[in-house]
Scaffold this motif. Structure first.
Motif, PDB file in Angstrom:
ATOM      1  N   VAL A 111     -28.408 153.302 109.935  1.00 33.02           N
ATOM      2  CA  VAL A 111     -27.080 153.493 109.328  1.00 33.02           C
ATOM      3  C   VAL A 111     -27.158 153.370 107.812  1.00 33.02           C
ATOM      4  CG1 VAL A 111     -24.761 152.514 109.140  1.00 33.02           C
ATOM      5  CG2 VAL A 111     -25.840 152.764 111.383  1.00 33.02           C
ATOM      6  N   ALA A 112     -27.891 152.353 107.334  1.00 33.29           N
ATOM      7  CA  ALA A 112     -28.000 152.147 105.889  1.00 33.29           C
ATOM      8  C   ALA A 112     -28.734 153.315 105.225  1.00 33.29           C
ATOM      9  CB  ALA A 112     -28.724 150.832 105.603  1.00 33.29           C
ATOM     10  N   LYS A 137     -16.470 160.767  84.117  1.00 32.45           N
ATOM     11  CA  LYS A 137     -17.581 159.803  84.044  1.00 32.45           C
ATOM     12  C   LYS A 137     -17.284 158.569  84.899  1.00 32.45           C
ATOM     13  CE  LYS A 137     -21.560 158.821  82.114  1.00 32.45           C
ATOM     14  NZ  LYS A 137     -22.756 159.637  82.355  1.00 32.45           N
ATOM     15  N   TYR A 138     -16.020 158.225  85.001  1.00 37.60           N
ATOM     16  CA  TYR A 138     -15.636 157.049  85.794  1.00 37.60           C
ATOM     17  C   TYR A 138     -16.004 157.247  87.266  1.00 37.60           C
ATOM     18  CZ  TYR A 138     -12.685 153.684  88.230  1.00 37.60           C
ATOM     19  OH  TYR A 138     -12.234 152.687  89.059  1.00 37.60           O
ATOM     20  N   GLU A 139     -15.757 158.432  87.778  1.00 39.66           N
ATOM     21  CA  GLU A 139     -16.110 158.728  89.165  1.00 39.66           C
ATOM     22  C   GLU A 139     -17.623 158.639  89.378  1.00 39.66           C
ATOM     23  OE1 GLU A 139     -12.703 161.812  90.671  1.00 39.66           O
ATOM     24  OE2 GLU A 139     -14.225 162.557  89.252  1.00 39.66           O
ATOM     25  N   GLN A 140     -18.367 159.111  88.396  1.00 41.96           N
ATOM     26  CA  GLN A 140     -19.834 159.043  88.500  1.00 41.96           C
ATOM     27  C   GLN A 140     -20.305 157.594  88.518  1.00 41.96           C
ATOM     28  OE1 GLN A 140     -22.185 160.366  85.126  1.00 41.96           O
ATOM     29  NE2 GLN A 140     -23.623 161.417  86.521  1.00 41.96           N
ATOM     30  N   VAL A 141     -19.701 156.736  87.689  1.00 46.90           N
ATOM     31  CA  VAL A 141     -20.078 155.312  87.655  1.00 46.90           C
ATOM     32  C   VAL A 141     -19.755 154.634  88.984  1.00 46.90           C
ATOM     33  CG1 VAL A 141     -19.578 153.086  86.581  1.00 46.90           C
ATOM     34  CG2 VAL A 141     -19.865 155.123  85.155  1.00 46.90           C
ATOM     35  N   GLN A 142     -18.604 154.975  89.563  1.00 50.70           N
ATOM     36  CA  GLN A 142     -18.208 154.388  90.835  1.00 50.70           C
ATOM     37  C   GLN A 142     -19.195 154.743  91.957  1.00 50.70           C
ATOM     38  OE1 GLN A 142     -16.018 152.009  89.685  1.00 50.70           O
ATOM     39  NE2 GLN A 142     -14.994 152.367  91.645  1.00 50.70           N
ATOM     40  N   VAL A 143     -19.598 156.022  91.990  1.00 52.59           N
ATOM     41  CA  VAL A 143     -20.553 156.451  93.014  1.00 52.59           C
ATOM     42  C   VAL A 143     -21.904 155.797  92.801  1.00 52.59           C
ATOM     43  CG1 VAL A 143     -21.830 158.428  93.914  1.00 52.59           C
ATOM     44  CG2 VAL A 143     -19.381 158.627  93.450  1.00 52.59           C
ATOM     45  N   ALA A 144     -22.343 155.707  91.557  1.00 52.78           N
ATOM     46  CA  ALA A 144     -23.631 155.076  91.253  1.00 52.78           C
ATOM     47  C   ALA A 144     -23.633 153.597  91.648  1.00 52.78           C
ATOM     48  CB  ALA A 144     -23.958 155.232  89.781  1.00 52.78           C
ATOM     49  N   ARG A 149     -25.334 149.429  95.660  1.00 47.55           N
ATOM     50  CA  ARG A 149     -24.981 148.392  96.647  1.00 47.55           C
ATOM     51  C   ARG A 149     -25.536 148.733  98.031  1.00 47.55           C
ATOM     52  NH1 ARG A 149     -21.388 147.100 100.527  1.00 47.55           N
ATOM     53  NH2 ARG A 149     -20.569 149.222 100.559  1.00 47.55           N
ATOM     54  N   VAL A 150     -25.428 149.992  98.429  1.00 50.41           N
ATOM     55  CA  VAL A 150     -25.898 150.396  99.751  1.00 50.41           C
ATOM     56  C   VAL A 150     -27.430 150.355  99.823  1.00 50.41           C
ATOM     57  CG1 VAL A 150     -25.983 152.296 101.396  1.00 50.41           C
ATOM     58  CG2 VAL A 150     -23.849 151.773 100.223  1.00 50.41           C
ATOM     59  N   LYS A 151     -28.095 150.688  98.735  1.00 55.24           N
ATOM     60  CA  LYS A 151     -29.556 150.586  98.716  1.00 55.24           C
ATOM     61  C   LYS A 151     -30.008 149.135  98.895  1.00 55.24           C
ATOM     62  CE  LYS A 151     -30.890 154.698  96.062  1.00 55.24           C
ATOM     63  NZ  LYS A 151     -31.554 155.182  94.834  1.00 55.24           N
TER      64      LYS A 151
END
Length: 231
Positions: A111-112, A137-144, A149-151
Motif C-alpha cells: 500500500v505504501a 507553487k503552493y500546490e507543488q509544495v503540498q504534494v512534495a 511523508r508517505v516515503k
C-alpha cells in the motif's frame, strides 16, 4: 549353666502380593550338673510362614502397592505425550500467527509503495501544469510534503516487514540471511472452511493437549487417592 541361641532368617516377597519367610533357630544348653537321660543339649526349630493379603482387606487389589505404581507410570507417560503435543501446538500457533503478521506487514509495504508511486505521478503532472501556468507553487509544495511523508511511512513499513520476517525465520530455524516472502496468501485468506464450526470445536476439544493433560492429572490424582484409601 550356659545357653547359646543362634538363628538364620530368609524372607522373600512374591510379585502378586504375598510373602514368605523361613527361620532356622538353634539353642545349645550346657550345664555342669548331669542331666536326666531324656534331656538334650541341642534344640533346633524350623519355622516357615506364608503371608497372603485377603482381598477384602486393605493393601490389595488394583490399587494395592504392586499395581498402583504401574498405573501411575502409565498416566505419567500419557501426560508426557500430551505435554509434547501441547508444545508442538504452541510452536505451530506461534509460527501461524507470525506468518500472518508477515502478511500484514507485506500488505502495508504494498500500500505504501503504491501510494508513493501515485504521488510521484501526481508530482510529475503537477510540474507540467506549473510550467504551463495551470498550477501554483503552493500546490507543488503540498504534494512534495505529502510525498516525503508517505516515503517515510514506506520505510517504516519495510522495517516492520523485516522484523516480522526475522521473527518467523527464527521460529522456523532458517538461515539468518534468509528474508521470507509470503506467497499466494490471498487464496488462503478467502478460502472457505471445509468443516462446520461445531464439528471443528468438538474435534479441538477432544484432542486439545492442554485439556487432555489436565484430565490426566485428574485421573492420576484419583489413583493416588484410591491408593491412600487402600492402605
Amino acid at each position: 549353666f550356659m545357653q547359646w541361641d543362634t538363628s538364620i532368617t530368609y524372607a522373600q516377597s512374591i510379585p502378586w502380593g504375598a510373602s514368605f519367610s523361613v527361620e532356622l533357630s538353634q539353642r545349645h544348653n550346657k550345664s555342669h550338673i548331669p542331666p536326666p537321660v531324656h534331656d538334650r543339649p541341642w534344640a533346633t526349630n524350623l519355622t516357615i510362614s506364608l503371608t497372603v493379603t485377603v482381598p477384602s482387606f486393605k493393601d490389595w487389589g488394583p490399587y494395592g502397592p504392586n499395581d498402583v505404581g504401574i498405573k501411575q507410570a502409565k498416566k505419567s507417560k500419557e501426560r508426557a505425550y500430551w505435554e509434547l503435543h501441547s508444545a508442538i501446538n504452541a510452536n505451530l500457533l506461534a509460527a501461524t500467527n507470525q506468518y500472518w503478521e508477515l502478511v500484514r506487514t507485506a500488505r502495508r509495504v504494498e500500500v505504501a509503495a503504491q501510494t508513493v508511486k501515485n504521488l510521484e505521478e501526481i508530482a510529475t503532472n503537477l510540474q507540467k501544469m506549473l510550467d504551463a501556468g495551470r498550477a501554483t507553487k503552493y500546490e507543488q509544495v503540498q504534494v512534495a510534503s505529502e510525498l516525503a511523508r508517505v516515503k517515510a511511512l514506506e520505510q517504516d513499513a519495510w522495517s516492520a516487514y523485516l522484523v516480522a520476517s526475522n521473527n518467523l525465520r527464527s521460529l522456523l530455524d532458517y538461515n539468518h540471511e534468509v528474508v521470507l516472502v509470503p506467497h499466494k496468501y490471498t487464496k488462503r485468506m478467502f478460502a472457505s472452511f471445509p468443516h462446520s464450526v461445531s464439528d471443528a470445536v468438538q474435534v479441538a476439544m477432544e484432542g486439545n493437549p492442554d485439556l487432555r493433560t489436565s484430565q490426566t492429572d485428574l485421573e492420576l490424582a484419583e489413583i493416588n487417592l484410591k491408593f491412600e484409601e487402600n492402605q
